[in-house]
Design a protein around this motif. Sequence first.
Motif, PDB file in Angstrom:
ATOM      1  N   PRO A  73      -0.751   2.695 -10.908  1.00 39.54           N
ATOM      2  CA  PRO A  73      -0.984   1.501 -10.851  1.00 39.54           C
ATOM      3  C   PRO A  73      -0.581   0.841  -9.362  1.00 39.54           C
ATOM      4  CG  PRO A  73       1.194   1.672 -11.660  1.00 39.54           C
ATOM      5  CD  PRO A  73       0.485   3.162 -11.526  1.00 39.54           C
ATOM      6  N   GLY A  74      -1.357  -0.249  -9.046  1.00 39.75           N
ATOM      7  CA  GLY A  74      -0.858  -1.125  -7.821  1.00 39.75           C
ATOM      8  C   GLY A  74      -1.760  -0.842  -6.715  1.00 39.75           C
ATOM      9  N   GLY A  75      -2.632   0.490  -6.777  1.00 43.17           N
ATOM     10  CA  GLY A  75      -3.441   0.702  -5.535  1.00 43.17           C
ATOM     11  C   GLY A  75      -4.991   0.164  -5.332  1.00 43.17           C
ATOM     12  N   SER A  76      -5.556   0.505  -4.608  1.00 41.34           N
ATOM     13  CA  SER A  76      -7.093   0.073  -4.513  1.00 41.34           C
ATOM     14  C   SER A  76      -7.664   1.065  -3.789  1.00 41.34           C
ATOM     15  CB  SER A  76      -7.081  -1.182  -3.800  1.00 41.34           C
ATOM     16  OG  SER A  76      -6.691  -1.201  -2.423  1.00 41.34           O
ATOM     17  N   VAL A  77      -9.138   1.144  -4.006  1.00 41.99           N
ATOM     18  CA  VAL A  77      -9.989   1.912  -3.190  1.00 41.99           C
ATOM     19  C   VAL A  77     -11.292   1.435  -2.915  1.00 41.99           C
ATOM     20  CG1 VAL A  77     -11.484   4.018  -3.449  1.00 41.99           C
ATOM     21  CG2 VAL A  77      -9.309   4.060  -4.393  1.00 41.99           C
TER      22      VAL A  77
END
Length: 212
Positions: A73-77
Amino acid sequence: MPDRKPAGGAEANRGISFPRLYDLLLLVLTRGREQAYREHLLDLAGVAAGHCVLDVGCGTGTQAIAAWRRSQPGGSVVGIDISENMLAAARRKARRAGLDIAFHHADGAQLPFEDGRFDIVTITTVMHMVPQGRRRLCLREASRVLRPGGRLLLIDYAGTPEERGHWTARRGPHRLFDLHSLRDPLSEEGFEEIDGGPLDWLSLHFLRATKG
């Protein structure tokens, strides 16, 4: 942020235009183990929950999707590519998977992102297609958008053609590209802790570096 057109000029690369063929070829070359190949690359990059990842030359989005799942959780791409056809395929894949991944039409030598935005930048089997005069610009832009301590992972062909075991590494214009020729430019662009070596896939090699 709006997409930005790739920088022009005689050396600008148009990318790959046949996404279905590309996906089929990779499936064949990895003998049906593309997911394991992608996970290996993410292990090398150190992608983990909470990371903000940029995939330069994202192609049809398979690695960006794998990175998104690792970063939760909590990331982005975010993925970029200079081929509109590849981006269309990537967007379809992400939409079918119900994932919120932004794909931009952009050039690795002119990234449309603010300084220090990303924790990790990956550039997978792309640099051999970049004209020699623009490779340094790609490294410079990767450094610019990485936060201090962020990691860059390059995957590509290395060594002399005679040293390469897999037939794909000895054919085409990339046969003379040597990934390890980028070690000095990486250092000159402020990267530290530079290491690298062979992968167990398609005679590919990696270079990994940390932004100083």
